[in-house]
Scaffold this motif. Structure first.
Motif, PDB file in Angstrom:
ATOM      1  N   PRO B  12       0.856  -1.179   0.000  1.00 16.29           N
ATOM      2  CA  PRO B  12       0.000   0.000   0.000  1.00 16.29           C
ATOM      3  C   PRO B  12       0.900   1.241   0.000  1.00 16.29           C
ATOM      4  CG  PRO B  12      -0.532  -1.481   1.832  1.00 16.29           C
ATOM      5  CD  PRO B  12       0.688  -2.023   1.181  1.00 16.29           C
ATOM      6  N   GLY B  13       0.504   2.286  -0.679  1.00 17.18           N
ATOM      7  CA  GLY B  13       1.330   3.482  -0.693  1.00 17.18           C
ATOM      8  C   GLY B  13       2.161   3.586  -1.963  1.00 17.18           C
ATOM      9  N   ARG B  14       2.131   2.559  -2.786  1.00 19.04           N
ATOM     10  CA  ARG B  14       2.907   2.630  -4.024  1.00 19.04           C
ATOM     11  C   ARG B  14       2.060   3.100  -5.195  1.00 19.04           C
ATOM     12  NH1 ARG B  14       7.808   1.147  -3.550  1.00 19.04           N
ATOM     13  NH2 ARG B  14       8.362  -0.399  -1.987  1.00 19.04           N
ATOM     14  N   LEU B  15       0.806   2.796  -5.123  1.00 16.11           N
ATOM     15  CA  LEU B  15      -0.060   3.100  -6.247  1.00 16.11           C
ATOM     16  C   LEU B  15      -0.964   4.263  -5.860  1.00 16.11           C
ATOM     17  CD1 LEU B  15      -0.890   2.008  -9.045  1.00 16.11           C
ATOM     18  CD2 LEU B  15      -2.599   0.623  -7.884  1.00 16.11           C
ATOM     19  N   HIS B  16      -0.955   5.306  -6.679  1.00 10.41           N
ATOM     20  CA  HIS B  16      -1.743   6.490  -6.360  1.00 10.41           C
ATOM     21  C   HIS B  16      -2.626   6.878  -7.527  1.00 10.41           C
ATOM     22  CE1 HIS B  16       0.617   7.551  -2.708  1.00 10.41           C
ATOM     23  NE2 HIS B  16       1.500   6.794  -3.322  1.00 10.41           N
ATOM     24  N   PHE B  17      -3.774   7.421  -7.215  1.00 12.79           N
ATOM     25  CA  PHE B  17      -4.675   7.902  -8.252  1.00 12.79           C
ATOM     26  C   PHE B  17      -5.017   9.361  -7.980  1.00 12.79           C
ATOM     27  CE2 PHE B  17      -5.224   3.413  -8.414  1.00 12.79           C
ATOM     28  CZ  PHE B  17      -5.504   3.135  -9.739  1.00 12.79           C
ATOM     29  N   SER B  18      -5.106  10.131  -9.056  1.00 12.35           N
ATOM     30  CA  SER B  18      -5.562  11.498  -8.862  1.00 12.35           C
ATOM     31  C   SER B  18      -6.270  11.960 -10.118  1.00 12.35           C
ATOM     32  CB  SER B  18      -4.381  12.410  -8.558  1.00 12.35           C
ATOM     33  OG  SER B  18      -4.878  13.700  -8.285  1.00 12.35           O
ATOM     34  N   TRP B  19      -7.085  12.975  -9.980  1.00 10.32           N
ATOM     35  CA  TRP B  19      -7.821  13.529 -11.097  1.00 10.32           C
ATOM     36  C   TRP B  19      -7.423  15.001 -11.193  1.00 10.32           C
ATOM     37  CZ3 TRP B  19     -10.824  11.191 -14.652  1.00 10.32           C
ATOM     38  CH2 TRP B  19     -11.547  12.029 -15.520  1.00 10.32           C
ATOM     39  N   ILE B  20      -6.676  15.347 -12.232  1.00 11.11           N
ATOM     40  CA  ILE B  20      -6.145  16.699 -12.317  1.00 11.11           C
ATOM     41  C   ILE B  20      -6.472  17.295 -13.681  1.00 11.11           C
ATOM     42  CG2 ILE B  20      -4.070  18.113 -12.064  1.00 11.11           C
ATOM     43  CD1 ILE B  20      -2.758  15.724 -10.663  1.00 11.11           C
ATOM     44  N   SER B  21      -7.077  18.436 -13.680  1.00 12.74           N
ATOM     45  CA  SER B  21      -7.387  19.098 -14.944  1.00 12.74           C
ATOM     46  C   SER B  21      -6.116  19.713 -15.529  1.00 12.74           C
ATOM     47  CB  SER B  21      -8.445  20.177 -14.697  1.00 12.74           C
ATOM     48  OG  SER B  21      -8.211  21.281 -15.539  1.00 12.74           O
ATOM     49  N   SER B  22      -6.106  19.942 -16.845  1.00 14.24           N
ATOM     50  CA  SER B  22      -4.911  20.538 -17.456  1.00 14.24           C
ATOM     51  C   SER B  22      -4.704  21.968 -16.969  1.00 14.24           C
ATOM     52  CB  SER B  22      -5.039  20.513 -18.976  1.00 14.24           C
ATOM     53  OG  SER B  22      -6.210  21.219 -19.343  1.00 14.24           O
ATOM     54  N   ALA B  23      -5.730  22.545 -16.344  1.00 11.92           N
ATOM     55  CA  ALA B  23      -5.584  23.902 -15.820  1.00 11.92           C
ATOM     56  C   ALA B  23      -5.043  23.921 -14.398  1.00 11.92           C
ATOM     57  CB  ALA B  23      -6.932  24.612 -15.864  1.00 11.92           C
ATOM     58  N   GLU B  24      -4.977  22.728 -13.784  1.00 15.91           N
ATOM     59  CA  GLU B  24      -4.578  22.708 -12.373  1.00 15.91           C
ATOM     60  C   GLU B  24      -3.096  22.397 -12.206  1.00 15.91           C
ATOM     61  OE1 GLU B  24      -8.461  21.190 -10.004  1.00 15.91           O
ATOM     62  OE2 GLU B  24      -7.548  19.688 -11.278  1.00 15.91           O
ATOM     63  N   SER B  25      -2.262  23.301 -12.704  1.00 16.81           N
ATOM     64  CA  SER B  25      -0.823  23.015 -12.657  1.00 16.81           C
ATOM     65  C   SER B  25      -0.307  22.915 -11.229  1.00 16.81           C
ATOM     66  CB  SER B  25      -0.057  24.090 -13.407  1.00 16.81           C
ATOM     67  OG  SER B  25      -0.384  25.349 -12.867  1.00 16.81           O
ATOM     68  N   THR B  26      -0.829  23.729 -10.343  1.00 20.19           N
ATOM     69  CA  THR B  26      -0.304  23.684  -8.971  1.00 20.19           C
ATOM     70  C   THR B  26      -0.700  22.390  -8.287  1.00 20.19           C
ATOM     71  OG1 THR B  26      -2.192  25.054  -8.433  1.00 20.19           O
ATOM     72  CG2 THR B  26      -0.032  26.135  -8.465  1.00 20.19           C
ATOM     73  N   LYS B  27      -1.932  21.915  -8.574  1.00 20.59           N
ATOM     74  CA  LYS B  27      -2.336  20.646  -7.973  1.00 20.59           C
ATOM     75  C   LYS B  27      -1.430  19.524  -8.487  1.00 20.59           C
ATOM     76  CE  LYS B  27      -6.104  17.368  -7.312  1.00 20.59           C
ATOM     77  NZ  LYS B  27      -7.441  16.930  -7.647  1.00 20.59           N
ATOM     78  N   PHE B  28      -1.106  19.584  -9.778  1.00 20.84           N
ATOM     79  CA  PHE B  28      -0.232  18.560 -10.363  1.00 20.84           C
ATOM     80  C   PHE B  28       1.108  18.517  -9.640  1.00 20.84           C
ATOM     81  CE2 PHE B  28       2.983  17.273 -13.528  1.00 20.84           C
ATOM     82  CZ  PHE B  28       2.531  15.993 -13.787  1.00 20.84           C
ATOM     83  N   VAL B  29       1.724  19.680  -9.491  1.00 19.04           N
ATOM     84  CA  VAL B  29       3.023  19.741  -8.828  1.00 19.04           C
ATOM     85  C   VAL B  29       2.920  19.203  -7.400  1.00 19.04           C
ATOM     86  CG1 VAL B  29       4.806  21.309  -7.955  1.00 19.04           C
ATOM     87  CG2 VAL B  29       3.809  21.666 -10.230  1.00 19.04           C
ATOM     88  N   ASP B  30       1.868  19.616  -6.724  1.00 20.35           N
ATOM     89  CA  ASP B  30       1.631  19.158  -5.362  1.00 20.35           C
ATOM     90  C   ASP B  30       1.553  17.645  -5.255  1.00 20.35           C
ATOM     91  OD1 ASP B  30       1.587  21.392  -3.922  1.00 20.35           O
ATOM     92  OD2 ASP B  30      -0.502  21.153  -3.203  1.00 20.35           O
ATOM     93  N   VAL B  31       0.713  17.097  -6.102  1.00 16.45           N
ATOM     94  CA  VAL B  31       0.478  15.656  -6.046  1.00 16.45           C
ATOM     95  C   VAL B  31       1.763  14.906  -6.370  1.00 16.45           C
ATOM     96  CG1 VAL B  31      -0.732  13.735  -7.167  1.00 16.45           C
ATOM     97  CG2 VAL B  31      -1.999  15.777  -6.515  1.00 16.45           C
ATOM     98  N   VAL B  32       2.456  15.337  -7.413  1.00  9.14           N
ATOM     99  CA  VAL B  32       3.698  14.641  -7.780  1.00  9.14           C
ATOM    100  C   VAL B  32       4.700  14.696  -6.637  1.00  9.14           C
ATOM    101  CG1 VAL B  32       5.697  14.663  -9.320  1.00  9.14           C
ATOM    102  CG2 VAL B  32       3.396  14.967 -10.251  1.00  9.14           C
ATOM    103  N   LYS B  33       4.821  15.857  -6.015  1.00  7.67           N
ATOM    104  CA  LYS B  33       5.756  15.992  -4.885  1.00  7.67           C
ATOM    105  C   LYS B  33       5.401  15.013  -3.777  1.00  7.67           C
ATOM    106  CE  LYS B  33       7.581  20.684  -4.769  1.00  7.67           C
ATOM    107  NZ  LYS B  33       7.011  22.011  -4.508  1.00  7.67           N
TER     108      LYS B  33
END
Ligand code: SF4
Ligand code: SF4
Lengths: 315, 56
Positions: B12-33
């Motif tokens: 557990p903890g290896r596989l992650h799911f997220s839903w990010i719009s192409s407009a949500e660049s900050t959310k993308f960076v956050d999630v990846v970090k």
């Protein structure tokens, strides 16, 4: 259950004589004891070739996909659920089918029977709740409940869910069985133990794909395992490739599997293929209250979107 | 998806799911970090990686 054979023959002959169907799909005696073969009957004279006993473990719904003719099909509980799934998935039309329902008391696991005797079994007799196997110098009577396939032992839909004809009175459904007991056992293990459990489970897999071929859900014209451009999964015996095959195959059955056990019946290596699909069945049941193939009126959970679909796993 | 993989022994903890719009660049960076941090904190997973092909 004795008497089903005559009834099936009678119905098949009648349907073919009246021209209601072009063929009837049922079972005939196999060349090896306890392995009945799927069989097509196309004239009333052939109806006598059909039989029914506790060795009809394969799933006949496997043989109707994309057919154009009218078909009579012998269906026990699980087969009928796969017919429902086929109809929902537009693989056959309801009005092309005359479903000959068989109330089922479970099918026998051939390997369990073989393990109880020494020597080769050459003939099998059956009564209502016991089978007698004999061979060179031995004969043994075994209670059917002792040698049921694991999926049959926990089956709670033994009567066909749709049918046009019935070969007998409905049987009592089992209650108080836990269909997911084996899944729960694995759920309690640590990640490493889980890994090893499945490593061990599939260690003898020879990738013959008998499990896939026996599965009524596996009707893709080209299966992902056979594709080479792109090649989705390695074709070797490497444990990683074998595991990938099993995982992907299981996902393709998510929300569709009826736990008919045809995969395990077909596997020459006695691998418990259902350990993969059962986890998905359990999830579908717990997350969506869904069991596949029970009704024509509902769409499967994985092909509808609802605002209250569980989504805790998305961040 | 996640459940069966974890059921067969992917930690557990290896596989992650997220839903990010192409407009949500900050959310993308956050999630990846966050994912990178969480996955790095686990031991390297060597079991579901092919090394030498097994021939026999
Ligand atoms: S799964 Fe149920 S309906 Fe199917 S063969 Fe077993 S007992 Fe019969
Ligand atoms: S039938 Fe058995 S040995 Fe053949 S591919 Fe399936 S699990 Fe492997």
């Amino acid at each position: 259950m004795t008497g089903y054979t005559e009834k099936i023959r009678e119905i098949a002959a009648r349907l073919l004589t009246e021209g209601k169907v072009d063929r009837v799909i049922g079972f005939r005696k196999g060349t090896v004891p306890m392995m009945n073969q799927p069989h097509y009957v196309t004239s009333p004279a052939m109806a006598g070739e059909l039989i029914w006993d506790s060795h009809c473990g394969l799933n006949l719904a496997n043989y109707v996909t994309d057919r154009k003719e009218r078909i009579g099909i012998v269906a026990k509980g699980c087969d009928s659920r796969n017919l429902v799934t086929h109809i929902i998935e537009n693989k056959i039309k309801r009005d092309q089918l005359v479903i000959i329902g068989v109330p089922c008391t479970g099918m026998v696991d051939r390997s369990k029977v073989c393990a109880l005797v020494e020597g080769e079994i050459t003939s099998v007799e059956e009564s209502d709740d016991a089978i007698t196997v004999s061979g060179n110098g031995f004969s043994k009577t075994i209670a059917k409940t002792d040698v049921l396939r694991e999926n049959c032992a926990v089956c709670t839909h033994r009567n066909p869910v749709i049918h046009d004809e019935m070969v007998g009175e409905p049987v009592a459904e089992q209650t108080g069985v836990d269909a997911y007991a084996s899944v729960k056992k694995v759920e309690a293990l640590s990640p490493e133990e889980k890994w090893n459990y499945f490593e061990d489970l599939i260690s003898t897999c020879i990738r013959c794909y008998a499990c896939r071929n026996a599965c009524p859900l596996c009707y893709c014209p080209t299966c992902f395992v056979d594709e080479s451009r792109p090649q989705w999964v390695g074709k070797s015996q490497d444990p990683i490739d074998v595991r990938t095959f099993h995982l992907l195959r299981a996902y393709h059955c998510a929300g569709r599997c009826t736990d008919c056990g045809a995969c395990e019946t077909a596997c020459p290596m006695g691998i418990k293929v259902r350990e993969f699909t059962k986890k998905l069945n359990k999830d579908c049941f717990e997350l969506y209250g869904w069991e596949a193939g029970l009704t024509l009126d509902k769409r499967p959970p994985l092909d509808v979107y609802k605002t209250d679909d569980p989504d805790d796993f998305i961040r | 998806m996640k459940n069966l993989l974890e059921h067969t022994g992917i930690a557990p903890g290896r596989l992650h799911f997220s839903w990010i719009s192409s407009a949500e660049s900050t959310k993308f960076v956050d999630v990846v970090k966050k994912i990178t941090e969480e996955v790095k904190a686990l031991e390297p997973a060597l079991n579901y990686a092919k090394t030498e092909p097994k021939v026999n």
